[in-house]
Design an enzyme around this catalytic site. Sequence first.
Site, PDB file in Angstrom:
ATOM      1  N   TYR A   1       0.820  -1.228   0.000  1.00 43.76           N
ATOM      2  CA  TYR A   1       0.000   0.000   0.000  1.00 43.76           C
ATOM      3  C   TYR A   1       0.849   1.271   0.000  1.00 43.76           C
ATOM      4  CZ  TYR A   1      -4.134  -2.815   0.249  1.00 43.76           C
ATOM      5  OH  TYR A   1      -5.112  -3.720  -0.080  1.00 43.76           O
TER       6      TYR A   1
ATOM      7  N   ASP B   1      -8.067   5.201  -4.904  1.00 45.75           N
ATOM      8  CA  ASP B   1      -7.258   6.340  -5.349  1.00 45.75           C
ATOM      9  C   ASP B   1      -8.040   7.636  -5.136  1.00 45.75           C
ATOM     10  OD1 ASP B   1      -8.134   5.205  -8.593  1.00 45.75           O
ATOM     11  OD2 ASP B   1      -8.825   7.116  -7.773  1.00 45.75           O
TER      12      ASP B   1
ATOM     13  N   HIS C   1     -14.671   1.208  -0.320  1.00 43.06           N
ATOM     14  CA  HIS C   1     -13.566   0.319   0.043  1.00 43.06           C
ATOM     15  C   HIS C   1     -12.404   1.072   0.669  1.00 43.06           C
ATOM     16  CE1 HIS C   1     -15.026  -2.871  -3.060  1.00 43.06           C
ATOM     17  NE2 HIS C   1     -15.725  -2.889  -1.934  1.00 43.06           N
TER      18      HIS C   1
ATOM     19  N   CYS D   1      -6.263   3.348  12.658  1.00 44.26           N
ATOM     20  CA  CYS D   1      -5.483   2.876  13.811  1.00 44.26           C
ATOM     21  C   CYS D   1      -6.185   1.664  14.417  1.00 44.26           C
ATOM     22  CB  CYS D   1      -5.379   3.989  14.876  1.00 44.26           C
ATOM     23  SG  CYS D   1      -4.492   3.432  16.356  1.00 44.26           S
TER      24      CYS D   1
ATOM     25  N   SER E   1     -15.593  -4.819 -13.087  1.00 43.04           N
ATOM     26  CA  SER E   1     -15.763  -6.154 -13.669  1.00 43.04           C
ATOM     27  C   SER E   1     -16.974  -6.880 -13.096  1.00 43.04           C
ATOM     28  CB  SER E   1     -14.509  -6.994 -13.397  1.00 43.04           C
ATOM     29  OG  SER E   1     -14.343  -7.122 -11.982  1.00 43.04           O
TER      30      SER E   1
ATOM     31  N   ASN F   1     -18.409   0.284 -19.836  1.00 40.69           N
ATOM     32  CA  ASN F   1     -17.238  -0.518 -19.529  1.00 40.69           C
ATOM     33  C   ASN F   1     -16.484  -0.851 -20.811  1.00 40.69           C
ATOM     34  OD1 ASN F   1     -16.047  -1.685 -17.047  1.00 40.69           O
ATOM     35  ND2 ASN F   1     -16.194  -3.617 -18.203  1.00 40.69           N
TER      36      ASN F   1
ATOM     37  N   GLU G   1     -15.357  -3.631 -21.797  1.00 43.06           N
ATOM     38  CA  GLU G   1     -15.883  -4.878 -22.393  1.00 43.06           C
ATOM     39  C   GLU G   1     -16.998  -5.390 -21.496  1.00 43.06           C
ATOM     40  OE1 GLU G   1     -12.111  -6.482 -21.921  1.00 43.06           O
ATOM     41  OE2 GLU G   1     -12.411  -6.598 -19.761  1.00 43.06           O
TER      42      GLU G   1
HETATM   43  C1  BV8 Z   1     -18.019  -8.297   2.313  1.00 44.10           C
HETATM   44  C2  BV8 Z   1      -9.799  -2.555  -1.612  1.00 44.10           C
HETATM   45  C3  BV8 Z   1     -19.654  -8.511   4.000  1.00 44.10           C
HETATM   46  C4  BV8 Z   1      -8.471  -3.186  -1.476  1.00 44.10           C
HETATM   47  C5  BV8 Z   1     -11.172  -4.300  -2.569  1.00 44.10           C
HETATM   48  C6  BV8 Z   1     -15.772 -14.666   2.707  1.00 44.10           C
HETATM   49  C7  BV8 Z   1     -16.030 -13.800   3.760  1.00 44.10           C
HETATM   50  C8  BV8 Z   1     -16.601 -12.549   3.548  1.00 44.10           C
HETATM   51  C9  BV8 Z   1     -16.895 -12.149   2.277  1.00 44.10           C
HETATM   52  C10 BV8 Z   1     -16.625 -13.000   1.243  1.00 44.10           C
HETATM   53  C11 BV8 Z   1     -16.076 -14.252   1.432  1.00 44.10           C
HETATM   54  N1  BV8 Z   1     -15.927 -14.860   0.211  1.00 44.10           N
HETATM   55  C12 BV8 Z   1     -16.372 -14.031  -0.747  1.00 44.10           C
HETATM   56  C13 BV8 Z   1     -16.806 -12.911  -0.134  1.00 44.10           C
HETATM   57  C14 BV8 Z   1     -17.318 -11.753  -0.752  1.00 44.10           C
HETATM   58  C15 BV8 Z   1     -16.100 -10.955  -1.193  1.00 44.10           C
HETATM   59  C16 BV8 Z   1     -16.018 -11.119  -2.692  1.00 44.10           C
HETATM   60  O1  BV8 Z   1     -16.808 -10.520  -3.390  1.00 44.10           O
HETATM   61  N2  BV8 Z   1     -15.072 -11.934  -3.158  1.00 44.10           N
HETATM   62  C17 BV8 Z   1     -14.955 -12.146  -4.598  1.00 44.10           C
HETATM   63  C18 BV8 Z   1     -13.499 -12.389  -4.951  1.00 44.10           C
HETATM   64  C19 BV8 Z   1     -15.868 -13.319  -4.966  1.00 44.10           C
HETATM   65  N3  BV8 Z   1     -16.342  -9.571  -0.820  1.00 44.10           N
HETATM   66  C20 BV8 Z   1     -15.877  -9.104   0.346  1.00 44.10           C
HETATM   67  O2  BV8 Z   1     -15.180  -9.720   1.121  1.00 44.10           O
HETATM   68  C21 BV8 Z   1     -16.346  -7.693   0.670  1.00 44.10           C
HETATM   69  N4  BV8 Z   1     -16.893  -7.634   1.991  1.00 44.10           N
HETATM   70  O3  BV8 Z   1     -18.528  -9.148   1.623  1.00 44.10           O
HETATM   71  O4  BV8 Z   1     -18.522  -7.856   3.517  1.00 44.10           O
HETATM   72  C22 BV8 Z   1     -19.150  -9.523   4.939  1.00 44.10           C
HETATM   73  C23 BV8 Z   1     -18.205  -9.156   5.894  1.00 44.10           C
HETATM   74  C24 BV8 Z   1     -17.761 -10.119   6.778  1.00 44.10           C
HETATM   75  C25 BV8 Z   1     -18.231 -11.427   6.683  1.00 44.10           C
HETATM   76  C26 BV8 Z   1     -19.177 -11.767   5.708  1.00 44.10           C
HETATM   77  C27 BV8 Z   1     -19.629 -10.813   4.823  1.00 44.10           C
HETATM   78  C28 BV8 Z   1     -15.198  -6.703   0.634  1.00 44.10           C
HETATM   79  C29 BV8 Z   1     -14.666  -6.603  -0.780  1.00 44.10           C
HETATM   80  C30 BV8 Z   1     -13.702  -5.416  -0.852  1.00 44.10           C
HETATM   81  C31 BV8 Z   1     -12.309  -5.920  -1.134  1.00 44.10           C
HETATM   82  N5  BV8 Z   1     -11.444  -4.761  -1.377  1.00 44.10           N
HETATM   83  N6  BV8 Z   1     -10.456  -3.186  -2.744  1.00 44.10           N
HETATM   84  C32 BV8 Z   1      -7.512  -2.593  -2.482  1.00 44.10           C
HETATM   85  O5  BV8 Z   1      -7.938  -1.793  -3.345  1.00 44.10           O
HETATM   86  O6  BV8 Z   1      -6.346  -2.968  -2.379  1.00 44.10           O
HETATM   87  S1  BV8 Z   1     -11.762  -5.082  -3.934  1.00 44.10           S
HETATM   88  C33 BV8 Z   1     -11.039  -4.501  -5.378  1.00 44.10           C
HETATM   89  O7  BV8 Z   1     -11.448  -5.342  -6.468  1.00 44.10           O
HETATM   90  C34 BV8 Z   1     -11.548  -3.157  -5.814  1.00 44.10           C
HETATM   91  O8  BV8 Z   1     -11.749  -2.250  -4.768  1.00 44.10           O
HETATM   92  C35 BV8 Z   1     -12.838  -3.450  -6.515  1.00 44.10           C
HETATM   93  O9  BV8 Z   1     -13.910  -3.360  -5.646  1.00 44.10           O
HETATM   94  C36 BV8 Z   1     -12.736  -4.895  -6.817  1.00 44.10           C
HETATM   95  C37 BV8 Z   1     -13.127  -5.183  -8.230  1.00 44.10           C
HETATM   96  O10 BV8 Z   1     -12.237  -4.548  -9.011  1.00 44.10           O
HETATM   97  P1  BV8 Z   1     -12.750  -3.603 -10.212  1.00 44.10           P
HETATM   98  O11 BV8 Z   1     -12.796  -2.222  -9.699  1.00 44.10           O
HETATM   99  O12 BV8 Z   1     -14.006  -4.121 -10.833  1.00 44.10           O
HETATM  100  O13 BV8 Z   1     -11.530  -3.791 -11.152  1.00 44.10           O
HETATM  101  P2  BV8 Z   1     -11.267  -5.019 -12.120  1.00 44.10           P
HETATM  102  O14 BV8 Z   1      -9.839  -4.999 -12.514  1.00 44.10           O
HETATM  103  O15 BV8 Z   1     -11.872  -6.262 -11.541  1.00 44.10           O
HETATM  104  O16 BV8 Z   1     -12.154  -4.632 -13.393  1.00 44.10           O
HETATM  105  C38 BV8 Z   1     -11.830  -3.460 -14.093  1.00 44.10           C
HETATM  106  C39 BV8 Z   1     -12.919  -3.303 -15.151  1.00 44.10           C
HETATM  107  O17 BV8 Z   1     -12.667  -2.091 -15.872  1.00 44.10           O
HETATM  108  C40 BV8 Z   1     -12.904  -4.436 -16.165  1.00 44.10           C
HETATM  109  O18 BV8 Z   1     -14.227  -4.862 -16.392  1.00 44.10           O
HETATM  110  C41 BV8 Z   1     -12.330  -3.791 -17.428  1.00 44.10           C
HETATM  111  O19 BV8 Z   1     -12.940  -4.304 -18.615  1.00 44.10           O
HETATM  112  C42 BV8 Z   1     -12.723  -2.346 -17.243  1.00 44.10           C
HETATM  113  N7  BV8 Z   1     -11.803  -1.396 -17.883  1.00 44.10           N
HETATM  114  C43 BV8 Z   1     -10.436  -1.508 -18.028  1.00 44.10           C
HETATM  115  N8  BV8 Z   1      -9.981  -0.408 -18.681  1.00 44.10           N
HETATM  116  C44 BV8 Z   1     -11.055   0.396 -18.921  1.00 44.10           C
HETATM  117  C45 BV8 Z   1     -12.208  -0.220 -18.412  1.00 44.10           C
HETATM  118  N9  BV8 Z   1     -13.440   0.324 -18.517  1.00 44.10           N
HETATM  119  C46 BV8 Z   1     -13.532   1.522 -19.123  1.00 44.10           C
HETATM  120  N10 BV8 Z   1     -12.472   2.186 -19.642  1.00 44.10           N
HETATM  121  C47 BV8 Z   1     -11.223   1.653 -19.557  1.00 44.10           C
HETATM  122  N11 BV8 Z   1     -10.184   2.321 -20.076  1.00 44.10           N
END
Ligand code: BV8
Length: 236
Positions: A57, A95, A110, A118, A178, A202, A204
């Site tokens: 980070y 960001d 997020h 802290c 995504s 988006n 794609e």
């Molecule tokens: C939660 C911060 C309730 C960090 C991020 C077990 C226990 C608890 C929860 C879960 C579990 N198992 C699964 C879950 C749910 C989990 C989840 O969803 N997992 C996924 C992998 C299945 N979610 C969580 O844990 C969330 N909390 O559920 O709380 C809870 C709580 C406790 C107990 C039970 C339930 C918390 C999720 C937050 C994680 N933190 N970020 C950091 O940034 O370092 S996630 C991170 O990835 C991002 O913040 C964002 O949210 C996420 C997705 O990323 P995107 O932004 O979509 O980016 P990505 O690269 O994926 O896609 C980019 C897109 O842009 C693409 O489609 C591309 O085509 C497009 N693009 C590219 N270029 C362009 C463009 N579009 C336009 N123009 C361009 N030029």
Amino acid sequence: MNARYRRIVILTGAGISAESGIDTFRAAGGLWEQHRIEDVATPEGFARDPNLVLNFYDLRRAALANVAPNPSHMALALLEREFKGDLLLVTQNVDDLHERGGSARVLHMHGELKSALCTSCETRSPWLETMINRPPCPVCRAPTLRPDVVWFGEMPYQMGRIYQALETCDLFVSIGTSGAVYPAAGFVQEARAAGARTLELNLEPSEGSRLFHETRHGPASVLVPEWVEEVLQTGG
Ligand code: BV8
């Protein structure tokens, strides 16, 4: 002129910052390609190797100085200034490009790179420096700061406010995400259930594209200014 939409909720993801030079999470060579999610974006990973996580980070926070907002950020700031109805901008991004592009009201569900949490007194403080050398918390002075970022398994911020807005909006727009991560990926269904129109801008098709009434594919820097122009000219 009778505006077509009165309450708009916008959700942005890493794709809106891609053309500013910030890696997305899932594109080849993106952030997660260099690290396993479990190692850098979970409380367990932080407990296992705090230096790896603090450094991950620290590097991303420092890299903010090398990027600038792009036309899509500026367009959303214009919408915030000119749109006569209610607008809620929710971002998954940690960001500061929405703010630097001129948006005054941004909900970082997020967390933010430029904020420290802290783990002793649980206060959040603006933070621009590194954390690797365990600096003292500005409030309680304990050396227990962590990135103020919501990791997997942690509750995102202001979910009550977000769901309340989704239940009453008449337009939901998802930009540059995504649809891979919940609860954000489920917002489109909440909005549809409330009778809102749903639009995806988006590069794609996302994992949730079929859930949107309308999807437009292309770079955000082209699609977002075009869409904002449309809303401000015709009310949507
Ligand atoms: C939660 C911060 C309730 C960090 C991020 C077990 C226990 C608890 C929860 C879960 C579990 N198992 C699964 C879950 C749910 C989990 C989840 O969803 N997992 C996924 C992998 C299945 N979610 C969580 O844990 C969330 N909390 O559920 O709380 C809870 C709580 C406790 C107990 C039970 C339930 C918390 C999720 C937050 C994680 N933190 N970020 C950091 O940034 O370092 S996630 C991170 O990835 C991002 O913040 C964002 O949210 C996420 C997705 O990323 P995107 O932004 O979509 O980016 P990505 O690269 O994926 O896609 C980019 C897109 O842009 C693409 O489609 C591309 O085509 C497009 N693009 C590219 N270029 C362009 C463009 N579009 C336009 N123009 C361009 N030029």
